[in-house]
Design a protein around this motif. Structure first.
Motif, PDB file in Angstrom:
ATOM      1  N   GLN A 249      -4.525 -30.619  55.573  1.00 36.26           N
ATOM      2  CA  GLN A 249      -4.944 -30.549  53.811  1.00 36.26           C
ATOM      3  C   GLN A 249      -4.645 -28.529  53.678  1.00 36.26           C
ATOM      4  O   GLN A 249      -4.088 -28.636  52.386  1.00 36.26           O
ATOM      5  CB  GLN A 249      -6.160 -30.380  53.374  1.00 36.26           C
ATOM      6  CG  GLN A 249      -6.759 -32.249  54.208  1.00 36.26           C
ATOM      7  CD  GLN A 249      -8.403 -32.059  53.993  1.00 36.26           C
ATOM      8  OE1 GLN A 249      -9.200 -30.498  53.551  1.00 36.26           O
ATOM      9  NE2 GLN A 249      -9.024 -32.916  54.117  1.00 36.26           N
TER      10      GLN A 249
ATOM     11  N   SER B 139      -7.348 -43.355  59.235  1.00 36.33           N
ATOM     12  CA  SER B 139      -8.104 -42.373  58.599  1.00 36.33           C
ATOM     13  C   SER B 139      -6.498 -42.057  58.225  1.00 36.33           C
ATOM     14  O   SER B 139      -6.623 -41.704  57.586  1.00 36.33           O
ATOM     15  CB  SER B 139      -8.521 -42.034  58.771  1.00 36.33           C
ATOM     16  OG  SER B 139      -9.802 -41.189  57.881  1.00 36.33           O
TER      17      SER B 139
ATOM     18  N   LYS C 199      -5.110 -41.557  54.542  1.00 37.70           N
ATOM     19  CA  LYS C 199      -5.076 -40.938  53.673  1.00 37.70           C
ATOM     20  C   LYS C 199      -3.925 -38.842  53.503  1.00 37.70           C
ATOM     21  O   LYS C 199      -3.876 -38.884  52.154  1.00 37.70           O
ATOM     22  CB  LYS C 199      -6.234 -39.485  54.140  1.00 37.70           C
ATOM     23  CG  LYS C 199      -7.217 -40.489  54.431  1.00 37.70           C
ATOM     24  CD  LYS C 199      -8.640 -40.108  55.282  1.00 37.70           C
ATOM     25  CE  LYS C 199      -8.680 -38.538  54.652  1.00 37.70           C
ATOM     26  NZ  LYS C 199     -10.336 -37.587  55.292  1.00 37.70           N
ATOM     27  N   TYR C 200      -2.419 -39.187  54.521  1.00 39.31           N
ATOM     28  CA  TYR C 200      -1.745 -38.488  54.562  1.00 39.31           C
ATOM     29  C   TYR C 200      -0.156 -39.193  54.482  1.00 39.31           C
ATOM     30  O   TYR C 200      -0.281 -40.352  55.686  1.00 39.31           O
ATOM     31  CB  TYR C 200      -2.384 -37.578  55.919  1.00 39.31           C
ATOM     32  CG  TYR C 200      -3.304 -37.129  55.665  1.00 39.31           C
ATOM     33  CD1 TYR C 200      -3.047 -35.930  54.853  1.00 39.31           C
ATOM     34  CD2 TYR C 200      -4.353 -37.338  56.281  1.00 39.31           C
ATOM     35  CE1 TYR C 200      -4.807 -35.264  54.574  1.00 39.31           C
ATOM     36  CE2 TYR C 200      -5.925 -36.703  56.701  1.00 39.31           C
ATOM     37  CZ  TYR C 200      -6.248 -35.363  55.396  1.00 39.31           C
ATOM     38  OH  TYR C 200      -7.047 -35.208  55.396  1.00 39.31           O
TER      39      TYR C 200
END
Length: 377
Positions: free
Chosen positions: A183, A214, A218-219
């Motif tokens: 992040q 996941s 998410k990325y």
């Protein structure tokens, strides 16, 4: 004729094969113990061996290049879609795809000081600057500092390699810490999470487990790599995979050659996925035998990093790893000297109980003959 960058590439040193020991020292193959390449000492699942034999007649045929069945099986296992999956000849081929596909203009790549050697090889072939952390082991604060420093000197960071668990040292970052790190990194940097030994790490500590579904959801700048070479016992079949956002996978397909794994490899991997009991048994036995190595190390004055993989790296003050490994080779024991990594240490694949007992005997014999080891037990 050739790229000038190749002058800076050190040829990857693979683990020594059994055939070499047979040729050079005249040792019979059944008297050789190979624990230098992190292969599965229990072989392949019986169902896999059977399916390879059953399909041997298809060796003359190209595989299904869509790899439909294997991709769907992996998609089901990891709760992703098939368009989130790419198959390679070992997970290291996916690394090569990444290095070919990325834009490395005015860029560098980041990696730990001591980690899988092919990261640096592929990066240098791609003519991109390699930046390493000060520490041998993975320390995310050092990666973050290196990332910031690279940006401050006007360099883009095209890729970051995280080997979890790390080969050849064996340490492993917690997945939550890695996600927190992700992040902090810009979306124009591809973060490569190499999970070749994840089955072993996850068994030992659930905090090390990654969720490819996941991560890919998410990325848009993360790819997770897995392999059938370790826990699944298919090192000789060369099958690995990558899981990521479909946009990443689509770009990697542009640099993938057709039929990049064999017909028999494809069938073997599909069958191996269906036999999770075999994988669990191998991982459980690895954990049990790992404890034997740790006890031996403590009793005989060796240092080691607690390993989350299927190998352990050992060292000891006053012991020359090159001399030791050469001596063991002449006795029919193949392990991995880490001198090529700049370390006076050696890595041993965790073998079967019988193999490991022979390792301990030989290490004690070396100490008795060379005064580099003493029996503290």
């Amino acid at each position: 004729m050739f790229k000038k960058t190749l002058e800076q590439v050190v040829t990857y040193e693979a683990g020594k094969p059994i055939e070499l020991v047979m040729r050079e020292f005249g040792i019979k193959p059944d008297e050789i113990i190979k624990l230098g390449s992190n292969e599965n000492p229990y072989g392949s699942a019986p169902r896999v061996v059977e399916i390879i034999q059953k399909n041997a007649h298809k060796a003359s045929m190209y595989p299904d290049d869509s790899m439909f069945e294997l991709k769907n099986a992996l998609a089901s296992k990891w709760s992703v879609k098939s368009q989130n999956v790419i198959i390679g000849a070992g997970s290291d081929q996916i690394l090569e795809f990444c290095m070919h596909a990325l834009n490395h203009e005015n860029a560098c790549v980041l990696m730990a000081k001591t980690t899988f050697a092919m990261y640096e090889v592929y990066a240098k072939i791609a003519n991109v600057e390699v930046c390493k952390t000060p520490s041998d082991e993975h320390k995310l604060e050092e990666f973050e500092s290196l990332y910031r420093a690279s940006l401050e000197r006007g360099k883009r960071v095209s890729a970051i390699f995280l080997c979890v668990p790390n080969n050849p040292l064996g340490e492993c970052l917690d997945s939550a810490a890695v996600e927190s790190f992700i992040q902090k990194i810009g979306k124009d940097t591809l973060i490569i999470i190499d999970g070749a030994y994840q089955e072993f790490a996850t068994y030992k500590d659930k905090a090390k487990a990654f969720s490819p579904s996941s991560l890919s959801a998410k990325y848009e700048n993360v790819i997770y790599l897995g392999t059938f070479s370790k826990a699944y016992g298919l090192g000789g079949m060369r099958v690995g995979y990558g899981i990521a956002d479909s946009k990443i996978i689509a770009m990697l397909y542009k640099v993938r050659a057709p039929f990049n794994i064999t017909t028999l490899s494809l069938q073997a991997a599909i069958t191996a996925l269906q036999d999770q009991d075999f994988v669990v048994q191998c991982v459980e036995q690895n954990a049990k035998e790992m404890l034997a190595y740790e006890s031996f190390a403590r009793e005989n004055g060796f240092s080691f990093i607690p390993s989350y993989a299927n190998f352990i790296t050992l060292s000891r003050a006053g012991l020359d790893s090159t001399h030791l490994c050469d001596w063991l080779l002449q006795k029919g024991l193949i392990i991995r000297n880490l001198a090529s990594y700049g370390l006076n240490a050696f890595r041993i694949t965790i073998g079967t109980k019988k193999q490991n007992e022979r390792v301990f005997e030989l290490l004690k014999a070396y100490g008795a003959n060379h005064n580099h080891l003493s029996n503290h037990s």
